[in-house]
Design a protein around this motif. Structure first.
Motif, mmCIF file in Angstrom:
data_model
loop_
_atom_site.group_PDB
_atom_site.id
_atom_site.type_symbol
_atom_site.label_atom_id
_atom_site.label_comp_id
_atom_site.label_asym_id
_atom_site.label_seq_id
_atom_site.Cartn_x
_atom_site.Cartn_y
_atom_site.Cartn_z
ATOM 1 N N ILE A 56 74.567 63.506 39.059
ATOM 2 C CA ILE A 56 73.630 62.532 38.494
ATOM 3 C C ILE A 56 74.377 61.736 37.432
ATOM 4 C CG2 ILE A 56 71.435 62.235 37.296
ATOM 5 C CD1 ILE A 56 71.159 63.481 40.040
ATOM 6 N N PRO A 57 74.454 60.414 37.586
ATOM 7 C CA PRO A 57 75.294 59.643 36.654
ATOM 8 C C PRO A 57 74.704 59.583 35.246
ATOM 9 C CG PRO A 57 74.077 58.161 38.081
ATOM 10 C CD PRO A 57 73.800 59.556 38.587
ATOM 11 N N LEU A 58 75.616 59.524 34.292
ATOM 12 C CA LEU A 58 75.239 59.239 32.907
ATOM 13 C C LEU A 58 75.006 57.730 32.812
ATOM 14 C CD1 LEU A 58 75.157 60.179 29.848
ATOM 15 C CD2 LEU A 58 77.561 59.574 29.772
ATOM 16 N N VAL A 59 73.861 57.350 32.299
ATOM 17 C CA VAL A 59 73.575 55.930 32.105
ATOM 18 C C VAL A 59 73.973 55.546 30.693
ATOM 19 C CG1 VAL A 59 71.757 54.222 31.858
ATOM 20 C CG2 VAL A 59 71.676 55.860 33.725
ATOM 21 N N VAL A 60 74.877 54.611 30.551
ATOM 22 C CA VAL A 60 75.191 54.070 29.230
ATOM 23 C C VAL A 60 74.444 52.755 29.114
ATOM 24 C CG1 VAL A 60 77.008 53.282 27.702
ATOM 25 C CG2 VAL A 60 77.423 55.201 29.249
ATOM 26 N N PRO A 61 73.409 52.741 28.284
ATOM 27 C CA PRO A 61 72.583 51.534 28.239
ATOM 28 C C PRO A 61 73.387 50.343 27.718
ATOM 29 C CG PRO A 61 71.946 53.056 26.506
ATOM 30 C CD PRO A 61 72.972 53.754 27.334
ATOM 31 N N SER A 62 73.121 49.183 28.261
ATOM 32 C CA SER A 62 73.785 47.976 27.777
ATOM 33 C C SER A 62 72.708 47.027 27.293
ATOM 34 C CB SER A 62 74.582 47.338 28.905
ATOM 35 O OG SER A 62 73.727 47.120 30.010
ATOM 36 N N TRP A 63 72.993 46.293 26.277
ATOM 37 C CA TRP A 63 71.974 45.371 25.757
ATOM 38 C C TRP A 63 72.635 44.242 25.007
ATOM 39 C CZ3 TRP A 63 73.531 49.757 23.671
ATOM 40 C CH2 TRP A 63 73.841 49.793 22.310
ATOM 41 N N ALA A 113 62.501 51.372 19.647
ATOM 42 C CA ALA A 113 63.896 51.055 19.326
ATOM 43 C C ALA A 113 64.542 52.257 18.642
ATOM 44 C CB ALA A 113 63.943 49.838 18.416
ATOM 45 N N ILE A 114 65.812 52.488 18.918
ATOM 46 C CA ILE A 114 66.533 53.627 18.329
ATOM 47 C C ILE A 114 67.850 53.128 17.750
ATOM 48 C CG2 ILE A 114 67.653 55.846 18.776
ATOM 49 C CD1 ILE A 114 65.678 56.294 21.060
ATOM 50 N N LYS A 115 68.071 53.398 16.450
ATOM 51 C CA LYS A 115 69.327 53.042 15.808
ATOM 52 C C LYS A 115 70.397 54.014 16.292
ATOM 53 C CE LYS A 115 71.154 51.839 11.233
ATOM 54 N NZ LYS A 115 72.295 52.775 11.157
ATOM 55 N N LEU A 116 71.531 53.472 16.667
ATOM 56 C CA LEU A 116 72.609 54.311 17.199
ATOM 57 C C LEU A 116 73.594 54.682 16.111
ATOM 58 C CD1 LEU A 116 73.168 52.359 20.527
ATOM 59 C CD2 LEU A 116 71.881 54.462 20.188
ATOM 60 N N ASP A 117 74.356 55.729 16.375
ATOM 61 C CA ASP A 117 75.412 56.137 15.462
ATOM 62 C C ASP A 117 76.721 55.540 15.970
ATOM 63 O OD1 ASP A 117 76.061 58.613 13.322
ATOM 64 O OD2 ASP A 117 77.725 58.059 14.639
ATOM 65 N N PRO A 118 77.448 54.806 15.114
ATOM 66 C CA PRO A 118 78.654 54.133 15.608
ATOM 67 C C PRO A 118 79.813 55.084 15.888
ATOM 68 C CG PRO A 118 78.352 53.715 13.263
ATOM 69 C CD PRO A 118 77.161 54.494 13.715
ATOM 70 N N GLU A 119 79.754 56.293 15.357
ATOM 71 C CA GLU A 119 80.925 57.170 15.451
ATOM 72 C C GLU A 119 80.819 58.308 16.454
ATOM 73 O OE1 GLU A 119 81.701 58.346 11.436
ATOM 74 O OE2 GLU A 119 82.134 56.276 10.828
ATOM 75 N N ARG A 120 79.612 58.856 16.604
ATOM 76 C CA ARG A 120 79.478 60.018 17.486
ATOM 77 C C ARG A 120 78.325 59.795 18.464
ATOM 78 N NH1 ARG A 120 78.172 64.602 13.616
ATOM 79 N NH2 ARG A 120 77.789 62.936 12.106
ATOM 80 N N LEU A 171 66.924 65.884 25.536
ATOM 81 C CA LEU A 171 67.896 65.270 24.626
ATOM 82 C C LEU A 171 68.383 63.982 25.289
ATOM 83 C CD1 LEU A 171 70.030 68.460 23.780
ATOM 84 C CD2 LEU A 171 68.235 67.414 22.367
ATOM 85 N N LEU A 172 68.134 62.874 24.620
ATOM 86 C CA LEU A 172 68.631 61.595 25.142
ATOM 87 C C LEU A 172 70.110 61.495 24.805
ATOM 88 C CD1 LEU A 172 65.736 59.213 23.996
ATOM 89 C CD2 LEU A 172 65.864 60.699 26.017
ATOM 90 N N GLU A 173 70.912 61.104 25.768
ATOM 91 C CA GLU A 173 72.355 60.990 25.561
ATOM 92 C C GLU A 173 72.674 59.554 25.147
ATOM 93 O OE1 GLU A 173 74.517 63.666 28.726
ATOM 94 O OE2 GLU A 173 72.955 62.544 29.748
ATOM 95 N N LEU A 174 72.792 59.329 23.842
ATOM 96 C CA LEU A 174 72.985 57.968 23.344
ATOM 97 C C LEU A 174 74.458 57.740 22.998
ATOM 98 C CD1 LEU A 174 69.835 57.679 21.047
ATOM 99 C CD2 LEU A 174 70.092 57.074 23.465
ATOM 100 N N PRO A 175 74.981 56.587 23.408
ATOM 101 C CA PRO A 175 76.411 56.324 23.172
ATOM 102 C C PRO A 175 76.702 56.033 21.701
ATOM 103 C CG PRO A 175 75.352 54.386 24.090
ATOM 104 C CD PRO A 175 74.309 55.468 24.072
ATOM 105 N N ALA A 176 77.959 56.246 21.317
ATOM 106 C CA ALA A 176 78.406 55.938 19.952
ATOM 107 C C ALA A 176 78.706 54.444 19.877
ATOM 108 C CB ALA A 176 79.638 56.762 19.612
ATOM 109 N N VAL A 177 77.746 53.693 19.423
ATOM 110 C CA VAL A 177 77.865 52.240 19.375
ATOM 111 C C VAL A 177 77.167 51.777 18.100
ATOM 112 C CG1 VAL A 177 77.285 50.065 20.549
ATOM 113 C CG2 VAL A 177 77.741 52.108 21.907
ATOM 114 N N GLN A 178 77.689 50.741 17.495
ATOM 115 C CA GLN A 178 77.021 50.140 16.329
ATOM 116 C C GLN A 178 75.843 49.329 16.847
ATOM 117 O OE1 GLN A 178 78.705 49.992 12.907
ATOM 118 N NE2 GLN A 178 76.588 49.573 12.340
#
Lengths: 436, 436
Positions: free
Chosen positions: A429-436, B347-354, B396-403
């Motif tokens: 099952i792929p990991l979705v990296v949201p883009s915006w 809306a969810i604020k992301l962590d830029p580092e982890r 657990l939502l898998e959120l990328p490390a992005v500003q």
């Protein structure tokens, strides 16, 4: 003769007839899986003091960068010290911020300096605190004093156990779960450990399967064994259930229309049969009765589900009707099975007369840019004696009573009967990296 | 200093370091939740004889409609009789079809006639059998003799218990589950039943939460209590775990970078630290070590997870890393958390580092003609001390490390950490009646 009721009517009848069981007091560690019978309130704020988020140095943030004496160590589990401007205190994660300090600088943003001639520890603040409150958890910032941390009617899981411990709820009021007895009926049945089957014999599967299902719902289960096809023996087993004070009796077999189907007549004599025939496949002979005031703690009546003898029918009707009843008794606000939607992976022949609860295995699929969806794989031949159709099933597809074949790729409703956190994973099952 | 590893590397390291535990022999009723250590094979066919599907009359189908003598009763649990053409036998569901008969006519398609002058029971076959085999389950039609009814590595649930009983597998080989010990460390910690907190004190939540989580995975749990911030005391507790022969030790606290973080140095002295820092939020200090040959039955090493002291970090890292390890030890072929996809509700604020593992509550939504999807409601403030963010969380939502801020309505990956069969039901999920 019983009127054939719809499954919706049957479920409604059952849920109307039963009430949540009373609350009991349980220790923290025993509360998992129970519904809270009370609001749980925090007596103190958390943290109970301003606390450091990092290992580092408690500072007066206005002091800024520079070299400082380390006045003392502020360690977790000790009373807060008193910090003067122009100095800092070593502090560990979770330790109380010293009075006078207003921020913490993490150790990674400092450099240890050589001790002074008097042995005085010194540190360089390289990257200062951004301002007051930096890396400090304010008093009560996680939990306010007086806050309801867990509301009445919440289901207690591991995280909730943590919250109970946090606020000092070492014992807690939770709803009692139903005590369940299981009884199989039929002259053909022998125990599973019987090596060789005699003429006309089969091994009893339902009792063990239903007991396992009731235990999975957190219920204590009493095994009443097998009753022969003899009304006196069946009645004696009912008496045993009543004497033991169980809340729910699950029988299997003996509810059809044959001469040897004794369950319904006994239930009629001893209490009220609310329905005795349900328009569903499998499970048509499902019977529900209450024996008023006959037994049970606190003078409740005994609730009896007369489940069909075919193993698939017995476990499907358990899931559709008994499990919601057990959950309602345990205090669940929404005791019904959870409904999702799924895409069929193969064509399915429908039953023209009764809605079918088709056993399926759901798994998550995602292709292209869609949100993903649940794919439903049929577990194969659905005859109610074929228990292999329940193997690995985690859902019941709700198929309408229509003449014809439902093509592969159809969207259907599905009721969850197992934990999807163990569902099959047919593809990566792929990991979705949201883009915006 | 430890190299910061990715969560994927951490998970891989853990799963590479551990092996499934050996199989043990368990009785039928104790096997639920275990993985089978052997193929389970049916010794006999099921049904073991041609069996009636209905209550009715065993017939020679070629005889067709008409009035017949009821030659005898073929009851469940008895040997098959011998039927002559031109007569019928009363038969109950599940009873062996008499020799000579080839079909069953259900009682609803018959009329009882007055008995003959000799007392002979008679019946009118109104709607005859369609042909040979009608309403008869052929020998072995549900399960063939020699068929593998449950394959090695299958997870045993209630239905599987039924299958085991059916084929007479009264005891069965299953993988043993890990024995787990839990230990909290920190001078600030007191027991949950301490009414009043002293200066700098908080109640220990992690031990009870982690024990509950490990028990939910079917593990036996030993409670080692609280160790003060004292290396000798911590080492003594390690010795206790080893002496008790546990497979897995879960510590919480003492793995950060402060002076009082004793866990990693002790693990280094006693065994191998495989990683001590993970690029994830929460849970960065997560530590994994093996103490080779130190203990455990069959000479296995003790597996140690040094979990962070913050309660959210400890339970999140438990789910992401410890639970897959416990499942792998229990023999799961796919021990990782199940990944699905969900639509964020805010809306969810992301962590830029982890990369962040954002706690959320998934529920099923369906609007219009779509297949439906999972909606993810954030559980609110995600600071790692705020255990309320785990309350009611099932993913657990898998959120990328992005500003930046991830807008509401984004599609994200989600790992299931709880049973969706208890998920919130914010709306009435419609029944889909497929049309074609």
């Amino acid at each position: 003769m019983y009127r054939m009721v719809s499954i919706a009517e049957a479920q409604k009848t059952v849920l109307n007839a039963i009430e949540p069981l009373p609350s009991i007091s349980l220790g923290l560690s025993d509360a998992v899986g129970h519904i809270l019978g009370e609001d749980v309130i925090a007596r103190e704020p958390l943290p109970p003091f301003p606390a450091s988020i990092k290992d580092g140095y408690a500072v007066v943030s206005a002091d800024g960068p520079g070299d400082y004496d380390v006045a003392f160590e502020a360690l977790a589990g000790t009373a807060a010290g008193q910090l003067k401007a122009g100095s800092v205190a070593y502090i560990t994660t979770g330790a109380p911020l010293p009075d006078g300090a207003d921020a913490v600088v993490q150790v990674e943003n400092t450099e240890k300096l050589p001790a002074g001639p008097d042995g005085q520890q010194r540190v360089r603040i390289v990257k200062p605190a951004k301002g007051p409150g930096d890396d400090v958890r304010a008093l009560g910032s996680d939990i306010a004093a007086g806050e309801v941390v867990l509301a009445k009617d919440s289901l207690v899981g591991a995280a909730e156990i943590g919250l109970l411990a946090t606020v000092g709820a070492a014992t807690v009021q939770v709803r009692r779960k139903a005590r369940v007895a299981v009884l199989s009926t039929g002259d053909e049945l022998v125990e599973p450990d019987q090596e060789t089957l005699g003429p006309g014999q089969i091994r009893d599967a339902n009792r063990f399967m239903l007991a396992a299902a009731a235990r999975s719902a957190g219920c204590d289960v009493t095994d009443l064994g097998i009753a022969r096809d003899d009304p006196a023996e069946v009645e004696a087993k009912f008496g045993e259930a009543i004497a033991q004070g169980v809340d729910v009796l699950l029988t299997s077999g003996g509810v059809s229309v044959g001469d040897r189907d004794f369950i319904k007549p006994i239930l009629e004599r001893q209490g009220t049969v609310h329905f005795g025939k349900v328009c569903m496949k499998p499970g048509k002979p499902l019977t529900f009765a209450t024996l008023d005031g006959a037994a049970g703690s606190s003078g409740r009546g005994l609730v009896v589900f007369g489940l069909p003898g075919n193993p698939v029918s017995s476990i499907v009707t358990f899931n559709l009707v008994v499990l919601p009843a057990l959950r309602a008794m345990a205090g669940w606000a929404e005791p019904r099975l959870r409904r999702v939607h799924a895409r069929t992976q193969s064509a399915i022949k429908l039953d023209p007369e009764r809605p079918e609860y088709h056993r399926a295995s759901l798994s998550w699929h995602r292709t292209g840019e869609s949100a993903g969806e649940l794919a439903a794989a049929s577990t194969g031949g659905q005859i109610s004696s074929r228990l292999l159709s329940m193997r690995s099933a985690n859902a019941l597809l709700e198929l309408p009573a229509v003449q014809g074949v439902l093509p592969a790729g159809s969207l259907v409703s599905a009721l969850l009967i197992d934990d999807l956190s163990a569902m099959p994973v047919p593809e990566d099952i792929p990991l979705v990296v949201p883009s915006w």
